[in-house]
Write an enzyme that holds these catalytic residues in place. Structure first.
Site, mmCIF file in Angstrom:
data_model
loop_
_atom_site.group_PDB
_atom_site.id
_atom_site.type_symbol
_atom_site.label_atom_id
_atom_site.label_comp_id
_atom_site.label_asym_id
_atom_site.label_seq_id
_atom_site.Cartn_x
_atom_site.Cartn_y
_atom_site.Cartn_z
ATOM 1 N N ALA A 22 31.227 39.390 42.397
ATOM 2 C CA ALA A 22 32.448 39.992 42.917
ATOM 3 C C ALA A 22 32.423 40.867 43.886
ATOM 4 C CB ALA A 22 33.199 40.429 41.707
ATOM 5 N N HIS A 23 33.553 41.556 44.574
ATOM 6 C CA HIS A 23 33.536 42.371 45.625
ATOM 7 C C HIS A 23 32.680 43.593 45.386
ATOM 8 C CE1 HIS A 23 37.966 43.302 44.398
ATOM 9 N NE2 HIS A 23 37.025 43.343 43.275
ATOM 10 N N ASN A 24 32.108 44.200 46.419
ATOM 11 C CA ASN A 24 31.491 45.199 46.395
ATOM 12 C C ASN A 24 30.308 45.506 45.356
ATOM 13 O OD1 ASN A 24 33.856 46.018 47.839
ATOM 14 N ND2 ASN A 24 34.900 47.108 46.177
#
Lengths: 334, 334, 334
Positions: C242-244
């Protein structure tokens, strides 16, 4: 191990000395031999190079027919007589390098003869058919599908949109739904001097007649053997089948099921959603695996198992009920 | 059941006798009737053919309006008066064959009128738009996207790279991220005389306005009805939504969530990652399902559940804490 | 926050008054300032607009350098002196609107300079290379691959069939297997006046040298920062990142593993199949996570954990054994 030249280019046989020099090893060999292939240690033949990662007790299991074997210094003593030992610090990594000096995967755009597309087959505009591929009678290849070089696709088989297939022989009346990826390299990693390295995969995917494969599912090709899906096996969306897995006939696999490398699944096995199977495990014919089961051992034929780690379903349900009873809030006495 | 002729070709109505002969059944019918469709047994109408797989008690539930019904010999007696019984060994398989004689799925390349692409829509080079499809104002179709025949795509909707969509009506302001597969056949398998057979799927996917669908997710079309995703529902990557599922508005579904066939999810439900929901289950509005939950029963509105099999979260946490306490290593007395 | 103009178009800086008017807010500002960017509240600088969703205690944590901050009425009092408060009912939604007035994602077909394709790179027919992208020496781009505008791909890197990549910088000697989706928007949802709204994602994906990414896996771009995959990390099929998320070097991730937003994974971590990691969690270097583990907290370096929720493997196995013993059927006395 025989390598399928529809999918791989051969750069051998080569003398062992040449191979080792190419790969940067400075090994002093007492004698030289011709190496034509690589193989797993238990099936290596006279022209094959294999490897042993473990100790001397592992080296004892190497097929005595094997031509040569990468071993660590401490495991060397276990090798059968007649198998030439090549002592290295990272046997599996050395084996990788040598195999890549002997073979190479034909890439998607490899040159070769025009594909043989049956006159009744329909190939969409925007589909890609690699050199030397064959598409059977009345087969359909949807837009965006990518068929690698040498892939064989049987009669009446339907390949969905944006599917990719390489290193694979696909039977008749097969359905592959959109987005599936078939024949990519399995997940094998070894340690080299610089860190993690991919282990090359030299096998194929064999999909028998009347198999259905769900959207966005993945079936990896074998490492030294083939990944095989038996007749009429039906696979849901987003399923993962790893390298060397052998699946029987009429098997049902629901969504998110994953089968790890080299496991075997017997005929008629039924798996609920999200079943995970560890590597090197055998599921007996007709077994039923409940949704969410995590299988870390062999399952006898015909049995029903569930839970993580899985156990016979009856036992699993008994455990669940017992825990619930033990932890139920006590009713106050009136 | 009404079939959407944007996605399916009709080859009916046909006389029941002709249909049975086409499918290879040698059934002696007392009378003949016109068959125009197939349906589930509880909603079959006068021109519909349905089937019952179970015993006579199941046959009793067949809609008394149904034209005809495939049943086994032993279940025949249960059928309501006026429903013509056709006795076969494999009712669901017979139903499959007849439905395929009446309907056929338009394949990706089916001929038809040119697609209607709004002048403000942008379709990438390398995208495929099937015959009769419609693309709304300011919609974007990315490279490699494959839009099947008859698919409707609303205004300002963005279809990502290598997405495939068939048998679907997509609303306005929808976002479909790369690699998603929408509208493929759901996973339905029945037994025929030769083994496992795919059950055909004659429904659609309906995606309402402002829905977002994550990369590489799959949404199957319905079998006899539609798979529906309600307004503003937000779906993460690698999510699986099976046939006939009906999802409400403003539902959140994290990665690896899977919803099995014919289940319903109320408005505002929130699912953590890896939630699995069995088939024919109803999740009440506003329920919260903890990550990794396995749901095998209906969940009341507004409740929070977790675990496999899922239970109210408070109970689940109590069980976890209790087990941990019971098994903690005893401290030695000083 | 610096935005990468290879992937995003800037429409700023703009005066705060103009921005608010554009987004439909009727906010009475005592003064006006220039806004050039958006950021998370703890890292916002003088020209940045940030937001606080929680109470006054959350507002106290806003970086005192921040230019302005969306807050609810009740949280306003917590903001540090000098940070201009803009009171709204839905701070995160307001922040979304303003960020979309300042930036826009370049779509797949965005215009720009011709891509820079090294003369030794091979790009298949049917692959799409966006404007401003760069493809390194000896790189291969397979049929059906879609490379977004501005994407950088290193030397000898192989991009598989039907892969999509956007907003990403890919190193040398990387392998991306077929069907992977890299750089799509992460899963972020907030509530607006009309219901669920996607939160825009303004970051990138950075993939370092020698990384391998399995078929049909997904790696989302960051929201306000980058998603980073460290050197030689090896990722199996159908994995979700997922993001980050920040992943170290030489990490192994088996199939169906999912890592939620903003989590960090140290060097050399090994994850079995189907491991799930919650958001904002840190996995210490060298930790081992057993297949099917569900991780909801930080894991110390070098430890082995398993189970859902995960605990040290020894404890997990002890619990399993204890339950089994407690519930084993009693043997009848002879």
């Amino acid at each position: 191990m025989l390598i399928d030249q529809r999918f791989y280019d051969l750069k051998g046989p080569q003398s062992l000395r040449t191979l080792l020099r190419t790969c940067g090893f400075e090994s002093e060999l007492a004698a030289d031999i011709e190496i034509s292939g690589v193989a797993a240690s238990d099936s290596a033949g006279p022209g094959d190079l294999c490897f042993v990662e473990g100790a001397a007790s592992q080296a004892e299991k190497v097929n005595s027919e094997a031509g040569a074997c990468f071993v660590t210094d401490k495991a060397q003593s276990g090798l059968p007589d007649g198998v030439m030992a090549i002592v290295v610090s990272h046997p599996r990594y050395a084996h990788k390098l040598v195999s890549e000096a002997l073979f190479s995967l034909k890439d998607w755009m490899a040159p070769g003869p025009d594909p043989a597309i049956h006159e009744t087959a329909r190939v969409a505009p925007g589909a890609f058919i690699g050199a030397g591929a064959a598409i059977g009678a009345d087969a359909q290849i949807a837009p965006g599908a990518v068929i690698g070089p040498g892939v064989q696709i049987g009669a009446r088989t339907k390949i969905g949109a944006n599917v990719s297939i390489r290193c694979a022989l696909i039977g008749n009346d097969v359905v592959v739904h959109s987005g599936a990826s078939i024949g990519e390299a399995g997940f094998g990693v070894t340690l080299g001097p610089d860190g993690a390295e991919d282990v090359p995969q030299w096998g194929r995917v064999i999909i028998q007649d009347h198999v259905t494969i769900g959207a966005n599912s993945c079936i990896d090709r074998g490492a030294f053997s083939d990944t095989i899906i038996g007749e009429r096996t039906k696979i849901d969306n987003l399923v993962q089948i790893a390298h060397n897995v052998v699946i029987g006939r009429n098997v049902m696999m629901a969504s998110f099921t994953g089968i790890s490398g080299t496991s075997e699944v017997g005929d008629g096995v039924v798996m609920g959603g999200r079943v995970g199977i560890a590597d090197h495990v055998t599921i007996g014919a007709g077994a039923q695996l409940a949704a969410s089961a995590g299988i870390f051992r062999d399952i006898p034929a015909g049995e029903t198992w569930g839970g993580v780690p899985a156990k016979p379903l009856r036992q699993y349900l008994r455990e669940i009920a017992w825990i619930q009873k033990q932890t139920a809030p006590k009713k106050k006495p009136k």
